[in-house]
Design a protein around this motif. Structure first.
Motif, short mmCIF file in Angstrom:
data_model
loop_
_atom_site.label_atom_id
_atom_site.label_comp_id
_atom_site.label_asym_id
_atom_site.label_seq_id
_atom_site.Cartn_x
_atom_site.Cartn_y
_atom_site.Cartn_z
N LEU A 291 0.81 -1.22 0.00
CA LEU A 291 0.00 0.00 0.00
C LEU A 291 0.84 1.27 0.00
O LEU A 291 0.48 2.27 -0.62
CB LEU A 291 -0.96 -0.02 1.18
N PHE A 292 1.97 1.26 0.70
CA PHE A 292 2.86 2.42 0.70
C PHE A 292 3.33 2.72 -0.73
O PHE A 292 3.34 3.86 -1.18
CB PHE A 292 4.06 2.17 1.62
N GLU A 293 3.72 1.67 -1.44
CA GLU A 293 4.18 1.81 -2.83
C GLU A 293 3.04 2.36 -3.71
O GLU A 293 3.27 3.26 -4.54
CB GLU A 293 4.63 0.44 -3.33
N TRP A 294 1.85 1.84 -3.57
CA TRP A 294 0.70 2.32 -4.34
C TRP A 294 0.46 3.81 -4.09
O TRP A 294 0.28 4.58 -5.02
CB TRP A 294 -0.55 1.50 -4.00
N ALA B 176 9.62 -4.22 -13.32
CA ALA B 176 8.78 -5.19 -12.60
C ALA B 176 9.60 -5.95 -11.57
O ALA B 176 9.17 -6.12 -10.42
CB ALA B 176 8.12 -6.15 -13.59
N ALA B 177 10.78 -6.39 -11.96
CA ALA B 177 11.62 -7.15 -11.02
C ALA B 177 12.03 -6.29 -9.84
O ALA B 177 11.95 -6.73 -8.68
CB ALA B 177 12.85 -7.68 -11.77
N ALA B 178 12.48 -5.08 -10.11
CA ALA B 178 12.94 -4.19 -9.04
C ALA B 178 11.81 -3.84 -8.07
O ALA B 178 12.01 -3.85 -6.86
CB ALA B 178 13.53 -2.91 -9.63
N TYR B 179 10.65 -3.54 -8.60
CA TYR B 179 9.56 -3.15 -7.72
C TYR B 179 8.92 -4.34 -7.01
O TYR B 179 8.27 -4.16 -5.99
CB TYR B 179 8.56 -2.23 -8.44
N ASN B 180 9.14 -5.55 -7.49
CA ASN B 180 8.79 -6.71 -6.68
C ASN B 180 9.70 -6.76 -5.47
O ASN B 180 9.26 -7.06 -4.36
CB ASN B 180 8.88 -8.00 -7.51
N CYS B 181 10.97 -6.42 -5.65
CA CYS B 181 11.90 -6.32 -4.52
C CYS B 181 11.45 -5.22 -3.56
O CYS B 181 11.37 -5.44 -2.35
CB CYS B 181 13.31 -6.04 -5.03
N VAL B 182 11.14 -4.05 -4.10
CA VAL B 182 10.70 -2.93 -3.27
C VAL B 182 9.47 -3.32 -2.46
O VAL B 182 9.42 -3.12 -1.24
CB VAL B 182 10.41 -1.67 -4.13
N SER B 183 8.47 -3.88 -3.12
CA SER B 183 7.22 -4.20 -2.41
C SER B 183 7.44 -5.24 -1.33
O SER B 183 6.86 -5.14 -0.25
CB SER B 183 6.14 -4.65 -3.39
N ARG B 184 8.28 -6.18 -1.57
CA ARG B 184 8.53 -7.21 -0.57
C ARG B 184 9.23 -6.63 0.65
O ARG B 184 8.94 -7.00 1.79
CB ARG B 184 9.31 -8.37 -1.19
N PHE B 185 10.15 -5.70 0.44
CA PHE B 185 10.81 -5.02 1.55
C PHE B 185 9.79 -4.19 2.33
O PHE B 185 9.73 -4.26 3.56
CB PHE B 185 11.94 -4.12 1.00
N LEU B 186 8.98 -3.43 1.62
CA LEU B 186 7.98 -2.57 2.28
C LEU B 186 6.99 -3.37 3.11
O LEU B 186 6.68 -3.01 4.25
CB LEU B 186 7.22 -1.75 1.23
N VAL B 187 6.49 -4.45 2.54
CA VAL B 187 5.47 -5.25 3.23
C VAL B 187 6.08 -6.01 4.40
O VAL B 187 5.52 -6.03 5.49
CB VAL B 187 4.76 -6.19 2.24
N ALA B 188 7.25 -6.60 4.20
CA ALA B 188 7.87 -7.40 5.27
C ALA B 188 8.16 -6.56 6.52
O ALA B 188 7.95 -7.03 7.63
CB ALA B 188 9.16 -8.05 4.76
N LEU B 189 8.63 -5.33 6.31
CA LEU B 189 8.96 -4.47 7.45
C LEU B 189 7.83 -3.49 7.80
O LEU B 189 7.94 -2.74 8.75
CB LEU B 189 10.25 -3.68 7.17
N ASP B 190 6.75 -3.53 7.03
CA ASP B 190 5.62 -2.63 7.22
C ASP B 190 6.05 -1.16 7.20
O ASP B 190 5.66 -0.36 8.05
CB ASP B 190 4.85 -2.94 8.50
N VAL B 191 6.88 -0.83 6.22
CA VAL B 191 7.32 0.54 6.05
C VAL B 191 6.11 1.41 5.72
O VAL B 191 5.30 1.07 4.86
CB VAL B 191 8.39 0.66 4.94
N GLY B 192 5.99 2.51 6.40
CA GLY B 192 4.85 3.40 6.21
C GLY B 192 3.61 2.98 6.98
O GLY B 192 2.57 3.62 6.88
N GLU B 193 3.73 1.89 7.73
CA GLU B 193 2.63 1.40 8.58
C GLU B 193 1.34 1.17 7.78
O GLU B 193 0.26 1.57 8.21
CB GLU B 193 2.37 2.33 9.76
N LYS B 194 1.44 0.52 6.65
CA LYS B 194 0.28 0.29 5.79
C LYS B 194 -0.15 -1.16 5.72
O LYS B 194 -1.20 -1.46 5.19
CB LYS B 194 0.59 0.76 4.36
N ASN B 195 0.67 -2.07 6.22
CA ASN B 195 0.42 -3.49 5.95
C ASN B 195 0.14 -4.37 7.15
O ASN B 195 -0.02 -5.56 7.01
CB ASN B 195 1.58 -4.07 5.15
N HIS B 196 0.11 -3.81 8.34
CA HIS B 196 -0.20 -4.67 9.50
C HIS B 196 -1.29 -4.04 10.32
O HIS B 196 -1.37 -2.90 10.52
CB HIS B 196 1.07 -4.91 10.35
#
Length: 185
Positions: free
Chosen positions: A82-85, A165-185
Motif C-alpha cells: 500500500l505504501f508503494e501504491w 517489474a523485477a525491481a519493484y517486486n523487490c521494493v514491495s517485498r521489503f515494504l510489506v515485510a517491514l511494514d514501512v509506512g505502517e500500511k500493511n499490518h
C-alpha cells in the motif's frame, strides 16, 4: 514499522556514509528522505545500491511515465504494498492515465483483455499489465504474453519493463515485510 526508523536526519559515522546519505538526499530532493530510506539506512551500502538501481529505473529509462508507473503500481497492487501504491498512483495519473484505467490497475482480479476490448486500456497497456502480472505472480512469462510486449516495445524497452517489474517486486517485498509506512499490518 517493525523496526524503529533511523533518525531524520540520519546519523553518519564515516565520510563514506555521509556521501551515501548525500546521494540519497539528492535523489529525494526537494521533498526529503522517505520512510523507506529511513529503513534502508540501517545499512548504508544497501541503501546506496538501492538508491542507484531504483534511481536508474525511475529516472534514466526510456519508458514513458505511464508505462513505468503502470508496472510499478500493478506490482504494488499484486503484492499488497500500500505504501508503494500511495507513492506511485498519483504519478500514474499525472502521467496521463485516466481514472477508469487506474481502477483497472488497482484491481488485481480485473479482466485485462476485456478492458482493452472496451478501450479502457490501450493494447500496449494491456500487454504490459499481463506481462507484469506474469512476472509478479509466477515469475515465468508465457510466450504469448512476452510476444505481446515484444510486438509493441523495442528491445531496450522490454528490458526496462522487465527490470522495473523485477525491481519493484523487490521494493514491495521489503515494504510489506517491514511494514514501512505502517500500511500493511
Amino acid at each position: 514499522m517493525r523496526l524503529p526508523y533511523i533518525a531524520d536526519p540520519p546519523p553518519t559515522s564515516t565520510p563514506d556514509e555521509a556521501e551515501i546519505l548525500a546521494r540519497v538526499q539528492a535523489r529525494r530532493a526537494p521533498n526529503g528522505i522517505l520512510p523507506l530510506d529511513r529503513a534502508l539506512l540501517y545499512s548504508y551500502p544497501v541503501a546506496d545500491g538501492w538508491n542507484s538501481f531504483i534511481g536508474a529505473i525511475r529516472t534514466k529509462s526510456s519508458l514513458t511515465t505511464v508505462i513505468r508507473e503502470l508496472v510499478i503500481c500493478r506490482v504494488a497492487v499484486l503484492n499488497g504494498a500500500l505504501f508503494e501504491w500511495e507513492q506511485h498512483a498519483p504519478l500514474l495519473t499525472q502521467g496521463g492515465l485516466g481514472d477508469a484505467a487506474l481502477k483497472v490497475v488497482g484491481d488485481a482480479g480485473a479482466d485485462i483483455t476485456a478492458k482493452v476490448t472496451e478501450e479502457v486500456l490501450s493494447v500496449a497497456e494491456g500487454a504490459v499489465l499481463r506481462y507484469t502480472d506474469a512476472i509478479t505472480k509466477t515469475v515465468r512469462v508465457p510466450d504469448e504474453v512476452f510476444e505481446a510486449v515484444k510486438e509493441r516495445f523495442n528491445d531496450r524497452e522490454v528490458v526496462e519493463i522487465t527490470t522495473t517489474a523485477a525491481a519493484y517486486n523487490c521494493v514491495s517485498r521489503f515494504l510489506v515485510a517491514l511494514d514501512v509506512g505502517e500500511k500493511n499490518h
